[in-house]
Design a protein around this motif. Sequence first.
Motif, PDB file in Angstrom:
ATOM      1  N   GLY A 146     -28.743  56.538 -68.235  1.00 60.74           N
ATOM      2  CA  GLY A 146     -30.085  57.090 -68.342  1.00 60.74           C
ATOM      3  C   GLY A 146     -30.085  58.583 -68.064  1.00 60.74           C
ATOM      4  N   TRP A 147     -31.115  59.260 -68.587  1.00 63.23           N
ATOM      5  CA  TRP A 147     -31.224  60.702 -68.395  1.00 63.23           C
ATOM      6  C   TRP A 147     -31.790  60.982 -67.006  1.00 63.23           C
ATOM      7  CZ3 TRP A 147     -29.217  64.469 -71.351  1.00 63.23           C
ATOM      8  CH2 TRP A 147     -29.568  65.789 -71.044  1.00 63.23           C
ATOM      9  N   LYS A 148     -31.110  61.837 -66.254  1.00 63.14           N
ATOM     10  CA  LYS A 148     -31.477  62.097 -64.866  1.00 63.14           C
ATOM     11  C   LYS A 148     -32.484  63.246 -64.731  1.00 63.14           C
ATOM     12  CE  LYS A 148     -28.569  59.215 -62.991  1.00 63.14           C
ATOM     13  NZ  LYS A 148     -28.235  58.681 -64.320  1.00 63.14           N
ATOM     14  N   GLY A 149     -33.333  63.087 -63.752  1.00 67.48           N
ATOM     15  CA  GLY A 149     -34.135  64.193 -63.268  1.00 67.48           C
ATOM     16  C   GLY A 149     -33.673  64.483 -61.851  1.00 67.48           C
ATOM     17  N   TRP A 150     -33.462  65.754 -61.519  1.00 66.34           N
ATOM     18  CA  TRP A 150     -32.932  66.111 -60.206  1.00 66.34           C
ATOM     19  C   TRP A 150     -33.984  66.821 -59.368  1.00 66.34           C
ATOM     20  CZ3 TRP A 150     -28.418  63.995 -59.076  1.00 66.34           C
ATOM     21  CH2 TRP A 150     -27.510  63.704 -60.107  1.00 66.34           C
ATOM     22  N   MET A 151     -34.114  66.395 -58.125  1.00 65.52           N
ATOM     23  CA  MET A 151     -34.976  67.053 -57.143  1.00 65.52           C
ATOM     24  C   MET A 151     -34.140  67.379 -55.910  1.00 65.52           C
ATOM     25  SD  MET A 151     -38.457  64.798 -57.018  1.00 65.52           S
ATOM     26  CE  MET A 151     -39.790  65.053 -58.168  1.00 65.52           C
ATOM     27  N   VAL A 152     -34.525  68.441 -55.207  1.00 67.24           N
ATOM     28  CA  VAL A 152     -33.923  68.700 -53.898  1.00 67.24           C
ATOM     29  C   VAL A 152     -34.933  68.462 -52.781  1.00 67.24           C
ATOM     30  CG1 VAL A 152     -32.155  70.284 -54.740  1.00 67.24           C
ATOM     31  CG2 VAL A 152     -34.397  71.184 -54.102  1.00 67.24           C
TER      32      VAL A 152
ATOM     33  N   THR B 104     -35.898  59.998 -62.153  1.00 67.51           N
ATOM     34  CA  THR B 104     -35.622  61.021 -61.149  1.00 67.51           C
ATOM     35  C   THR B 104     -34.738  60.479 -60.039  1.00 67.51           C
ATOM     36  OG1 THR B 104     -37.754  62.045 -61.611  1.00 67.51           O
ATOM     37  CG2 THR B 104     -36.665  62.656 -59.560  1.00 67.51           C
ATOM     38  N   SER B 105     -33.650  61.194 -59.789  1.00 63.03           N
ATOM     39  CA  SER B 105     -32.720  60.805 -58.734  1.00 63.03           C
ATOM     40  C   SER B 105     -33.106  61.466 -57.418  1.00 63.03           C
ATOM     41  CB  SER B 105     -31.296  61.234 -59.113  1.00 63.03           C
ATOM     42  OG  SER B 105     -30.420  61.061 -58.023  1.00 63.03           O
ATOM     43  N   GLN B 106     -32.967  60.717 -56.335  1.00 56.81           N
ATOM     44  CA  GLN B 106     -33.222  61.240 -54.997  1.00 56.81           C
ATOM     45  C   GLN B 106     -31.909  61.623 -54.290  1.00 56.81           C
ATOM     46  OE1 GLN B 106     -36.526  61.462 -53.739  1.00 56.81           O
ATOM     47  NE2 GLN B 106     -37.014  60.965 -55.864  1.00 56.81           N
ATOM     48  N   ALA B 107     -30.819  61.654 -55.043  1.00 55.45           N
ATOM     49  CA  ALA B 107     -29.500  61.842 -54.428  1.00 55.45           C
ATOM     50  C   ALA B 107     -29.375  63.162 -53.680  1.00 55.45           C
ATOM     51  CB  ALA B 107     -28.407  61.735 -55.489  1.00 55.45           C
ATOM     52  N   LEU B 108     -30.023  64.216 -54.168  1.00 59.37           N
ATOM     53  CA  LEU B 108     -29.904  65.526 -53.534  1.00 59.37           C
ATOM     54  C   LEU B 108     -30.955  65.757 -52.453  1.00 59.37           C
ATOM     55  CD1 LEU B 108     -29.226  67.823 -56.652  1.00 59.37           C
ATOM     56  CD2 LEU B 108     -27.563  66.716 -55.141  1.00 59.37           C
ATOM     57  N   VAL B 109     -31.971  64.908 -52.414  1.00 64.52           N
ATOM     58  CA  VAL B 109     -33.061  65.091 -51.452  1.00 64.52           C
ATOM     59  C   VAL B 109     -32.555  64.796 -50.044  1.00 64.52           C
ATOM     60  CG1 VAL B 109     -35.345  64.303 -50.728  1.00 64.52           C
ATOM     61  CG2 VAL B 109     -34.805  64.521 -53.168  1.00 64.52           C
ATOM     62  N   GLY B 110     -32.676  65.760 -49.176  1.00 63.54           N
ATOM     63  CA  GLY B 110     -32.259  65.587 -47.784  1.00 63.54           C
ATOM     64  C   GLY B 110     -30.768  65.615 -47.556  1.00 63.54           C
ATOM     65  N   LEU B 111     -29.988  65.967 -48.588  1.00 60.48           N
ATOM     66  CA  LEU B 111     -28.533  66.018 -48.445  1.00 60.48           C
ATOM     67  C   LEU B 111     -28.159  67.236 -47.606  1.00 60.48           C
ATOM     68  CD1 LEU B 111     -26.218  64.245 -49.479  1.00 60.48           C
ATOM     69  CD2 LEU B 111     -25.957  65.813 -51.404  1.00 60.48           C
TER      70      LEU B 111
ATOM     71  N   GLU C 159     -43.092  66.376 -52.442  1.00 62.11           N
ATOM     72  CA  GLU C 159     -44.255  66.354 -51.561  1.00 62.11           C
ATOM     73  C   GLU C 159     -44.136  65.365 -50.410  1.00 62.11           C
ATOM     74  OE1 GLU C 159     -45.337  63.478 -54.955  1.00 62.11           O
ATOM     75  OE2 GLU C 159     -44.025  65.189 -54.564  1.00 62.11           O
ATOM     76  N   ASN C 160     -43.135  64.502 -50.473  1.00 64.03           N
ATOM     77  CA  ASN C 160     -42.968  63.489 -49.427  1.00 64.03           C
ATOM     78  C   ASN C 160     -41.705  63.679 -48.605  1.00 64.03           C
ATOM     79  OD1 ASN C 160     -45.334  61.938 -50.142  1.00 64.03           O
ATOM     80  ND2 ASN C 160     -44.215  61.264 -51.951  1.00 64.03           N
ATOM     81  N   SER C 161     -41.030  64.798 -48.797  1.00 65.27           N
ATOM     82  CA  SER C 161     -39.802  65.038 -48.037  1.00 65.27           C
ATOM     83  C   SER C 161     -39.735  66.496 -47.608  1.00 65.27           C
ATOM     84  CB  SER C 161     -38.564  64.695 -48.874  1.00 65.27           C
ATOM     85  OG  SER C 161     -38.458  65.584 -49.974  1.00 65.27           O
ATOM     86  N   GLY C 162     -39.018  66.758 -46.536  1.00 69.76           N
ATOM     87  CA  GLY C 162     -38.904  68.121 -46.021  1.00 69.76           C
ATOM     88  C   GLY C 162     -38.302  69.066 -47.036  1.00 69.76           C
ATOM     89  N   ARG C 163     -38.770  70.286 -47.037  1.00 67.83           N
ATOM     90  CA  ARG C 163     -38.261  71.286 -47.982  1.00 67.83           C
ATOM     91  C   ARG C 163     -36.795  71.596 -47.677  1.00 67.83           C
ATOM     92  NH1 ARG C 163     -41.477  73.909 -51.449  1.00 67.83           N
ATOM     93  NH2 ARG C 163     -43.737  73.619 -51.310  1.00 67.83           N
ATOM     94  N   PHE C 164     -36.012  71.710 -48.745  1.00 63.54           N
ATOM     95  CA  PHE C 164     -34.572  71.874 -48.577  1.00 63.54           C
ATOM     96  C   PHE C 164     -34.227  73.176 -47.870  1.00 63.54           C
ATOM     97  CE2 PHE C 164     -34.857  74.688 -52.143  1.00 63.54           C
ATOM     98  CZ  PHE C 164     -33.645  75.368 -52.254  1.00 63.54           C
ATOM     99  N   ALA C 165     -35.065  74.214 -48.020  1.00 62.60           N
ATOM    100  CA  ALA C 165     -34.773  75.496 -47.388  1.00 62.60           C
ATOM    101  C   ALA C 165     -34.939  75.441 -45.871  1.00 62.60           C
ATOM    102  CB  ALA C 165     -35.679  76.581 -47.970  1.00 62.60           C
ATOM    103  N   SER C 166     -35.693  74.456 -45.374  1.00 62.52           N
ATOM    104  CA  SER C 166     -35.814  74.290 -43.921  1.00 62.52           C
ATOM    105  C   SER C 166     -34.609  73.561 -43.355  1.00 62.52           C
ATOM    106  CB  SER C 166     -37.090  73.514 -43.575  1.00 62.52           C
ATOM    107  OG  SER C 166     -38.227  74.306 -43.791  1.00 62.52           O
TER     108      SER C 166
END
Length: 630
Positions: free
Chosen positions: A416-422, A387-394, A425-432
Amino acid sequence: MANENSNNPEVDQDKFDETAMDENMDDSKMKFLNANGDDPHVKVEISSSSDGDGSFTGLGKEELMKYATDPFWVRTRKILFGLFWIGWVGMLVAAILIIVFAPKCPERPDLKWFQKDVIYQIQPKSFKDTTKDPTSVGAGVGDLQGILEKVPYLEDLGANTMWINSIFKSGGLYDGNDVEDHKAVDEIFGGMAAFDLLRKETKKKGMKMILDFIPNHTGKKHEWFVKSEAKDADYADFYIWADGDSSTPPNNWKTTYGEPAWTYSADRKQWYYHSYMPEYPDLNLRNDEVIGQLDGIMRFWLEKGIDGFAIQGLQRLVEGNDTSAIEFETGEQTNDQPENLKLVSRWRGIVDSFSDKPGRERALIGSVAGNANLTAEYAQAGMHVVTSQALVGLNPAVCNQACFKETLEKSTGASGWKGWMVDNENSGRFASLLDSTQQMAMQVLHLLLPGTPIIYYGDEIGMKNGQVSSATVKDPLNAFITGRDAYRTPMLWKNMPNAGFCAADITPWLPIGDFESETVEYNHAHLQGYNIFKSFNDLTVLRKNEAFQFGSIEIGLLNDQILYFTRKAKGFPSYLVVINKGARTVGFSDVADSMTLVYDSAGVDRVGETFNLKEAPIAFANGEIYVFQF
């Protein structure tokens, strides 16, 4: 009667001749013989006459031999024989050429379910509570029956895989990571019977299930730690213990939160190590007995029918062997030790042993923070999805289009095969963090980049951080990390008390706050304009196309305002994704002569329209996102 006579084998022969035979018939060709012996039937003898113009008796041997040696017929036979073989060989060559040069069916890689599916991550305490009695165990806390009730919702979303965070029996500290029994389901979620029912029903629907795997630590109330602290010989080395004065930790190692990673045990008169909180003592993963126990836990749940594990604390599994070693750089003794990769390979072997049929593969997923080389190491060791954290908090407010392009190029380029998150549970929701237009842009990246999108519950409706006051804080780490409660508030289902998460007379475990315009019900209502929820549904359908499933990606930037990328798979339709941050008119004729609009973040009626780029360019509206097929 005539019919009787015709069926009577003993009819008078002379009478038959008179009534049935034509007097002009040439009896040299046909004779009727009287029946005799045991056979009562009339017999007919047909003979040929050599006299008569219509007769043919064929050629005799001598006549045939004349033709056999005649030069004309010899030459004719040879020509015909040669033509036959030339024709046969020609057809064979033509068939081979057709096979070799005819367009082949496009190749499809053998993608597994964890590469094709959308994974939906569920915080079980916050998803849906089915408790009716406010005094019951688990009242105000989500449960497995609640997840079962919402399976049709997940199906409608196109999320065919659910990832459920810790449901194991725990000390109830916060999020279930203080595990007391890895092979039991906590009663607040309904116990093992509720799990078995959920797994049974989801299997019927072909859904996959991933559970947390927590090998890094246990809770302090776990039998292993209790016995280890008491120096029980069988468990003495199950955890990481170090000598030292009660006032001075063995070394300067830090937790993931930057606090001292050692806590003194007055009972054992030693220090124990913890990567996270003192309530989460780290297991000694250099101990073969501990590893054997973890292997057994993994097999237990695989035999229960789950499809994979999300390994928690993946980068902090093993620590440096010398507890007196000083860290000159944070994490050098506690993060990404070589032994981590050996454990991943070991556990990969276990899940592979349960992958007995196509479609029944078992998978390991886990998050890795760091550079592409580090990500590749864990992938090569055996992680199916990293899982990549690249989009988290961008945040577009601080990261412009050029910044986005660079981030995407680095993250999509890693092996490697990526998993993407935005978010998670440990980071602010992207919609905020983003406005509605930016949310859709992030959603497009999340769902259409190469890899597997992992949807944190509520992302599909643009759920924002919850409103948690100091009086309602549950997070024991709140003194070090503020806000985790806000990322884990209950799911917003309906415009009713407690947002439909739990009964109106039950207090949810975390407060819900204002929610009227964010619920699933509101986003799905009639007369509701094109919104992030409808966009999500459109994009999950679009993602099923081959180019998005396994196609290549090329990322570009035009005029510093238009970020775009193409997804291409040979033999299948290609796609151009455009994220516009300014009013520009751009042709994109270098991509294709014509393109068909298949997604527009404005939700206009132009979807399905084809544009000839030789005739005119396309005018992109400020802030809109488009997907074209070509």
